[in-house]
Design a protein around this motif. Structure first.
Motif, PDB file in Angstrom:
ATOM      1  N   LEU A 154       0.831  -1.199   0.000  1.00  0.00           N
ATOM      2  CA  LEU A 154       0.000   0.000   0.000  1.00  0.00           C
ATOM      3  C   LEU A 154       0.868   1.254   0.000  1.00  0.00           C
ATOM      4  CD1 LEU A 154      -2.895  -0.904   2.481  1.00  0.00           C
ATOM      5  CD2 LEU A 154      -3.071  -0.603   0.004  1.00  0.00           C
ATOM      6  N   GLN A 155       1.963   1.202   0.712  1.00  0.00           N
ATOM      7  CA  GLN A 155       2.875   2.338   0.722  1.00  0.00           C
ATOM      8  C   GLN A 155       3.460   2.572  -0.665  1.00  0.00           C
ATOM      9  OE1 GLN A 155       3.143   4.262   3.522  1.00  0.00           O
ATOM     10  NE2 GLN A 155       4.105   5.656   2.047  1.00  0.00           N
ATOM     11  N   GLU A 156       3.708   1.493  -1.373  1.00  0.00           N
ATOM     12  CA  GLU A 156       4.191   1.600  -2.757  1.00  0.00           C
ATOM     13  C   GLU A 156       3.161   2.315  -3.627  1.00  0.00           C
ATOM     14  OE1 GLU A 156       5.109  -1.457  -6.462  1.00  0.00           O
ATOM     15  OE2 GLU A 156       5.351  -2.179  -4.403  1.00  0.00           O
ATOM     16  N   VAL A 157       1.880   1.995  -3.426  1.00  0.00           N
ATOM     17  CA  VAL A 157       0.809   2.656  -4.167  1.00  0.00           C
ATOM     18  C   VAL A 157       0.779   4.148  -3.853  1.00  0.00           C
ATOM     19  CG1 VAL A 157      -1.700   2.858  -4.394  1.00  0.00           C
ATOM     20  CG2 VAL A 157      -0.631   0.598  -4.382  1.00  0.00           C
ATOM     21  N   ILE A 158       0.858   4.482  -2.557  1.00  0.00           N
ATOM     22  CA  ILE A 158       0.758   5.881  -2.123  1.00  0.00           C
ATOM     23  C   ILE A 158       1.936   6.710  -2.637  1.00  0.00           C
ATOM     24  CG2 ILE A 158       0.799   7.377  -0.082  1.00  0.00           C
ATOM     25  CD1 ILE A 158      -0.769   5.144   1.375  1.00  0.00           C
ATOM     26  N   GLU A 159       3.096   6.104  -2.713  1.00  0.00           N
ATOM     27  CA  GLU A 159       4.253   6.837  -3.230  1.00  0.00           C
ATOM     28  C   GLU A 159       4.084   7.189  -4.700  1.00  0.00           C
ATOM     29  OE1 GLU A 159       7.589   4.405  -2.316  1.00  0.00           O
ATOM     30  OE2 GLU A 159       7.484   4.811  -0.147  1.00  0.00           O
ATOM     31  N   LYS A 160       3.340   6.356  -5.418  1.00  0.00           N
ATOM     32  CA  LYS A 160       3.078   6.626  -6.828  1.00  0.00           C
ATOM     33  C   LYS A 160       1.911   7.581  -7.003  1.00  0.00           C
ATOM     34  CE  LYS A 160       3.525   5.942 -11.295  1.00  0.00           C
ATOM     35  NZ  LYS A 160       4.704   6.419 -12.043  1.00  0.00           N
ATOM     36  N   HIS A 161       0.839   7.357  -6.240  1.00  0.00           N
ATOM     37  CA  HIS A 161      -0.362   8.194  -6.314  1.00  0.00           C
ATOM     38  C   HIS A 161      -0.798   8.517  -4.892  1.00  0.00           C
ATOM     39  CE1 HIS A 161      -0.737   7.663 -10.612  1.00  0.00           C
ATOM     40  NE2 HIS A 161      -0.587   6.370 -10.463  1.00  0.00           N
TER      41      HIS A 161
ATOM     42  N   SER B 276      -5.769   0.816  -2.553  1.00  0.00           N
ATOM     43  CA  SER B 276      -6.026  -0.619  -2.654  1.00  0.00           C
ATOM     44  C   SER B 276      -4.842  -1.312  -3.320  1.00  0.00           C
ATOM     45  CB  SER B 276      -7.290  -0.864  -3.484  1.00  0.00           C
ATOM     46  OG  SER B 276      -7.395  -2.212  -3.880  1.00  0.00           O
ATOM     47  N   LEU B 277      -4.645  -2.566  -2.957  1.00  0.00           N
ATOM     48  CA  LEU B 277      -3.611  -3.365  -3.618  1.00  0.00           C
ATOM     49  C   LEU B 277      -3.901  -3.547  -5.102  1.00  0.00           C
ATOM     50  CD1 LEU B 277      -2.923  -6.141  -0.942  1.00  0.00           C
ATOM     51  CD2 LEU B 277      -1.734  -3.963  -1.273  1.00  0.00           C
ATOM     52  N   ASP B 278      -5.168  -3.403  -5.491  1.00  0.00           N
ATOM     53  CA  ASP B 278      -5.526  -3.518  -6.906  1.00  0.00           C
ATOM     54  C   ASP B 278      -4.850  -2.446  -7.751  1.00  0.00           C
ATOM     55  OD1 ASP B 278      -7.144  -5.740  -6.574  1.00  0.00           O
ATOM     56  OD2 ASP B 278      -8.929  -4.547  -6.174  1.00  0.00           O
ATOM     57  N   GLU B 279      -4.421  -1.360  -7.113  1.00  0.00           N
ATOM     58  CA  GLU B 279      -3.761  -0.280  -7.848  1.00  0.00           C
ATOM     59  C   GLU B 279      -2.346  -0.657  -8.296  1.00  0.00           C
ATOM     60  OE1 GLU B 279      -4.417   3.846  -6.348  1.00  0.00           O
ATOM     61  OE2 GLU B 279      -5.616   2.828  -4.819  1.00  0.00           O
TER      62      GLU B 279
ATOM     63  N   PRO C 175     -10.507   2.914 -18.716  1.00  0.00           N
ATOM     64  CA  PRO C 175      -9.472   1.902 -18.488  1.00  0.00           C
ATOM     65  C   PRO C 175      -8.120   2.532 -18.145  1.00  0.00           C
ATOM     66  CG  PRO C 175      -9.812   2.175 -20.831  1.00  0.00           C
ATOM     67  CD  PRO C 175     -10.833   3.054 -20.152  1.00  0.00           C
ATOM     68  N   VAL C 176      -8.110   3.261 -17.046  1.00  0.00           N
ATOM     69  CA  VAL C 176      -6.915   3.966 -16.609  1.00  0.00           C
ATOM     70  C   VAL C 176      -5.985   2.989 -15.883  1.00  0.00           C
ATOM     71  CG1 VAL C 176      -6.065   5.856 -15.146  1.00  0.00           C
ATOM     72  CG2 VAL C 176      -8.226   6.109 -16.387  1.00  0.00           C
ATOM     73  N   SER C 177      -4.692   3.165 -16.081  1.00  0.00           N
ATOM     74  CA  SER C 177      -3.726   2.356 -15.349  1.00  0.00           C
ATOM     75  C   SER C 177      -3.959   2.492 -13.851  1.00  0.00           C
ATOM     76  CB  SER C 177      -2.295   2.807 -15.679  1.00  0.00           C
ATOM     77  OG  SER C 177      -1.973   2.539 -17.023  1.00  0.00           O
ATOM     78  N   ARG C 178      -3.946   1.369 -13.139  1.00  0.00           N
ATOM     79  CA  ARG C 178      -4.175   1.294 -11.699  1.00  0.00           C
ATOM     80  C   ARG C 178      -5.636   1.531 -11.315  1.00  0.00           C
ATOM     81  NH1 ARG C 178       0.980   1.173  -9.326  1.00  0.00           N
ATOM     82  NH2 ARG C 178       2.632   1.907 -10.715  1.00  0.00           N
ATOM     83  N   VAL C 179      -6.506   1.630 -12.318  1.00  0.00           N
ATOM     84  CA  VAL C 179      -7.943   1.810 -12.087  1.00  0.00           C
ATOM     85  C   VAL C 179      -8.746   0.707 -12.778  1.00  0.00           C
ATOM     86  CG1 VAL C 179      -9.931   3.327 -12.528  1.00  0.00           C
ATOM     87  CG2 VAL C 179      -7.737   4.315 -11.829  1.00  0.00           C
TER      88      VAL C 179
END
Length: 372
Positions: free
Chosen positions: A28-35, A63-66, A277-281
């Protein structure tokens, strides 16, 4: 403008007694660092943090889905329609201004994830130059001020935008795209200066509109209703663009309830958008078109009057495509708006594959060959 809220997993844990499993924290931290994550305090308190499937949480909490980067960061071709930094001119009648990369809260389904909340070169740098461009193009009849969210900017800046745009005689109306009525409604009803500015510039000669973004009935709170009422009393009509989102509003019952609630609050349903169909969405939120059509139609059967005026739309790079019908394995479509003006109103059909979520996923219909 400072909005109280939460930017980190630790802040959420401390405020709401949430325990994020160690197995998820690093990812999740990896996701937040990106977005980046930002959850306004007001909005966070609408979440049932004990419910892992809470729809408001799904909208705003990472979400981990991101981690799935399937899709594209520019599904609507915004780059190719940019004529000046921060100014897009896709449809001849409309100029789109991206005036900030900040929002009152960061939706996890945002179709501008490529720029919102992170450093970007895509937002407007020279407003006066944008005004000159609009003056030079008399075919532009309206301006949409978006971002990010323009209502996070200081009221004086918003007034400057309106004062300069209102001097252009061929502009018939001005729109703001904002989720502030949902994320931080007190920004509107507590700021008498903002309401005075809207009242000054929204006149019978040139109306100012606000397009907002309610996605779930739980967002239609007494505070949100008060914000909408304040806008209406200031002469600013409010309309709504919902996104059909898996795990949020993907049942006819929820979607119908949402439309009833916003209509009762004075918000006019405008579009239900197919999730882009956005990346990470894409894999996280997109509902297949075959399911989406029947969800929308099921909701409309529960509605009447103003509550069912919305259109089910794909905002494709070629234009806004209305999803008109499904029959067997075919889907019927119409260009509601188009980059190429000759396509406006064009009606066509495609073969509907089971998991298709976007125009590019559909296949051409094989035309029958008549025997001679």
């Amino acid at each position: 403008m400072q909005i109280p809220g939460f930017k980190s997993l630790e802040e959420v844990e401390q405020a709401f007694g949430v325990k994020i499993p160690d197995s998820e924290r690093e990812k999740l931290q990896e996701v937040i660092e990106k977005h980046p994550m930002f959850i306004p305090d007001y909005y966070a308190r609408l979440i049932d943090w004990s419910d892992p499937n809470d729809p408001i949480k799904n909208i705003i909490f990472p979400s981990l889905d991101e981690l799935d980067v399937s899709g594209s960061y520019d599904t609507s071709g915004e780059k190719e329609n940019t004529v000046l930094t921060g100014l897009q001119h896709k449809y001849k009648e409309t100029a789109l201004l991206l005036v900030t990369n900040r929002c009152a809260g960061y939706c996890r389904h945002c179709f501008r994830k490529r720029l919102v909340g992170i450093p970007t070169n895509e937002t407007l740098k020279l407003f006066d130059r944008a005004v000159e461009y609009i003056k030079e193009h008399p075919e532009i009849t309206n301006v949409l001020i978006s971002g990010g969210d323009p209502l996070v900017l200081p009221t004086d800046v918003i007034e400057y935008f309106l004062s300069e745009l209102s001097k252009i005689p061929h502009l018939k109306f001005i729109r703001f795209g904002s989720r502030v009525p949902v994320f931080y409604p007190m920004r509107i009803y507590e700021d008498t200066k903002l309401l005075e500015v809207f009242s000054k510039y929204s006149t019978p000669e040139r109306r100012v509109y606000l397009v907002t973004h309610f996605n779930h009935p739980n967002e239609v709170t007494k505070e949100a209703r008060k914000a909408v009422d304040s806008l209406i009393r200031a002469g600013v009509p409010v309309s709504n663009q919902t996104v059909l989102l898996k795990g949020v509003n993907d049942t006819p019952e929820v979607l119908a309830t949402l439309m009833k609630e916003i209509t009762s609050a004075g918000v006019i349903p405008y579009y239900v958008f197919q999730c882009r169909p956005v990346s990470r969405v894409k894999t996280h939120f997109q509902v297949p078109l075959k399911e989406g059509y029947w969800i929308v139609e099921g909701a409309k059967r529960m509605l009447d009057g103003h509550a069912k005026r919305f259109k089910y739309i794909m905002s494709h790079k070629t234009g806004k495509i209305e999803i008109v019908g499904v029959m067997g394995d075919e889907i019927f479509l119409k260009y509601h708006q188009a980059k190429n003006p000759e396509n406006v109103g064009k009606f066509f059909r495609m073969k509907l594959t089971p998991n298709a979520g976007w125009l590019d996923d559909l296949e051409p219909v094989e035309e029958e060959v008549c025997a001679t």
